[in-house]
Scaffold this motif. Structure first.
Motif, short mmCIF file in Angstrom:
data_model
loop_
_atom_site.label_atom_id
_atom_site.label_comp_id
_atom_site.label_asym_id
_atom_site.label_seq_id
_atom_site.Cartn_x
_atom_site.Cartn_y
_atom_site.Cartn_z
N VAL A 143 -33.45 -21.87 58.97
CA VAL A 143 -34.55 -22.21 58.05
C VAL A 143 -35.87 -22.20 58.80
N TRP A 191 -36.91 -18.66 59.50
CA TRP A 191 -37.37 -18.05 58.24
C TRP A 191 -38.80 -18.49 57.93
N GLN A 194 -41.15 -16.79 60.32
CA GLN A 194 -41.36 -15.37 59.99
C GLN A 194 -42.26 -15.22 58.77
N GLN A 195 -42.11 -16.14 57.81
CA GLN A 195 -42.97 -16.11 56.61
C GLN A 195 -44.43 -16.32 57.00
N LYS A 220 -47.60 -13.67 56.77
CA LYS A 220 -48.82 -14.01 56.03
C LYS A 220 -50.05 -13.85 56.92
N TRP A 247 -50.83 -10.25 57.26
CA TRP A 247 -51.42 -9.76 56.00
C TRP A 247 -52.92 -10.09 55.96
N ILE A 250 -51.37 -2.69 51.49
CA ILE A 250 -51.10 -3.73 52.49
C ILE A 250 -50.42 -4.93 51.81
N TYR A 296 -46.67 -6.56 52.29
CA TYR A 296 -46.45 -7.99 52.55
C TYR A 296 -45.36 -8.54 51.62
N LEU A 342 -37.15 -10.91 53.94
CA LEU A 342 -36.88 -12.23 54.53
C LEU A 342 -36.08 -13.10 53.56
N GLN A 355 -31.89 -14.85 53.52
CA GLN A 355 -31.58 -16.26 53.32
C GLN A 355 -30.82 -16.48 52.00
#
Lengths: 100, 189
Positions: free
Chosen positions: A13, A16, A19-20, A24, A27, B64, B68, B75, B79
């Motif tokens: 978790v 994860w 990585q999120q 972001k 981006w 872009i 994203y 991802l 999970q």
């Protein structure tokens, strides 16, 4: 729950979430560089230094897309270098041709 | 960590053969554009003034952002968050639709002004490069849509998500190519 399973789940978790957050941030950086280059172009910059700046920003953006979004940061070097090599080669050739 | 850097290429290996082939083709086209531009600097600089930089920049932001959302989808499926994966792919497709609409309006503007491939060297390159990329966006969207439907049907999970990674890799390639195409054709004068 078994302690080792619980630890693995917690780690998964956390990874994860990390990585999120990373995706972001990249981006945001990609959006910023795009707006920056567009704005510079709007002001009519066209010097050779501007061309190098624009292509350097493309190089950085491309690097992030290849390494982070395509996920090649975690694969064997030969594959990563093949795609990043393409990016570097194309951009360097464009810069050289533009300077001629 | 070095142990992390020994992972296989994400997705199906066959898509990477396709991606490398596509990158080679686009690379040759970019170099051909740069060489021709260096031989016709004034002509290219003159006609570049008539390109819609705003649309080009908007399209970059859309691609872009779609990339994203695709990353988020990949991802999520790792999970077992199927709904988040579907949402990510849906939003990426929405951005792709935005790209297609903006590009279609741009093409329609040029065609209604009587601009064709044969108009001059600059427009030959501009239309060829952007239309070739446009076709890749359409193909990428077809792939993403197919993955979305399969994901919704429960075909992917944290163990088996090769299809999602395969489509994602192709979509990022489409984005990567535009990252060079946009400044090359629209910005550098």
């Amino acid at each position: 729950m078994d302690h080792s399973v619980s630890t693995r789940l917690h780690h998964s978790v956390n990874t994860w979430a990390h990585q999120q957050t990373r995706a972001k941030r990249i981006w945001f950086a990609l959006m910023f560089l795009t707006v920056f280059v567009y704005t510079c172009g709007r002001f009519g910059f066209s010097s050779q230094w501007f061309v190098i700046l624009v292509l350097a920003s493309s190089l950085l953006k491309g690097y992030w897309i290849i390494a982070e979004y395509m996920g090649l940061r975690q694969v064997a070097r030969k594959w990563r270098w093949l795609v990043q090599g393409w990016l570097v080669l194309v951009i360097v050739l464009i810069v050289i041709i533009h300077q001629l | 960590m070095d142990t992390e850097r020994t992972k296989p290429l994400p997705g199906d290996f066959a898509i990477w053969i396709f991606i490398f082939a596509e990158l080679m083709v686009f690379g040759v086209l970019f170099i051909a554009y740069a060489v021709t531009r260096s031989l016709h600097r004034e002509e290219f600089a003159y006609y570049q003034q008539f390109l819609d930089r705003e649309t080009g920049a908007l399209n970059t932001l859309l691609l872009i952002t779609s990339s994203y959302f695709v990353v988020k989808a990949v991802l999520a499926i790792k999970q077992d968050k199927v709904q988040q994966c579907v949402n990510g792919l849906g939003l990426a497709l929405l951005c792709g639709c935005g790209f297609l609409v903006a590009k279609t309006l741009e093409f329609s503007d040029k065609f209604s002004a009587g601009i064709r491939l044969s108009t001059n060297t600059f427009y030959m390159f501009y239309l060829s490069l952007t239309f070739f990329h446009f076709m890749h966006v359409i193909l990428g969207m077809v792939i993403l849509a197919a993955i979305l439907f399969k994901a919704r049907a429960g075909a992917y999970n944290h163990r088996e998500h090769t299809g999602v990674e395969t489509g994602a890799s192709y979509w990022h390639m489409v984005d990567l190519v535009w990252i060079i195409l946009f400044p090359l054709v629209y910005i550098i004068r």
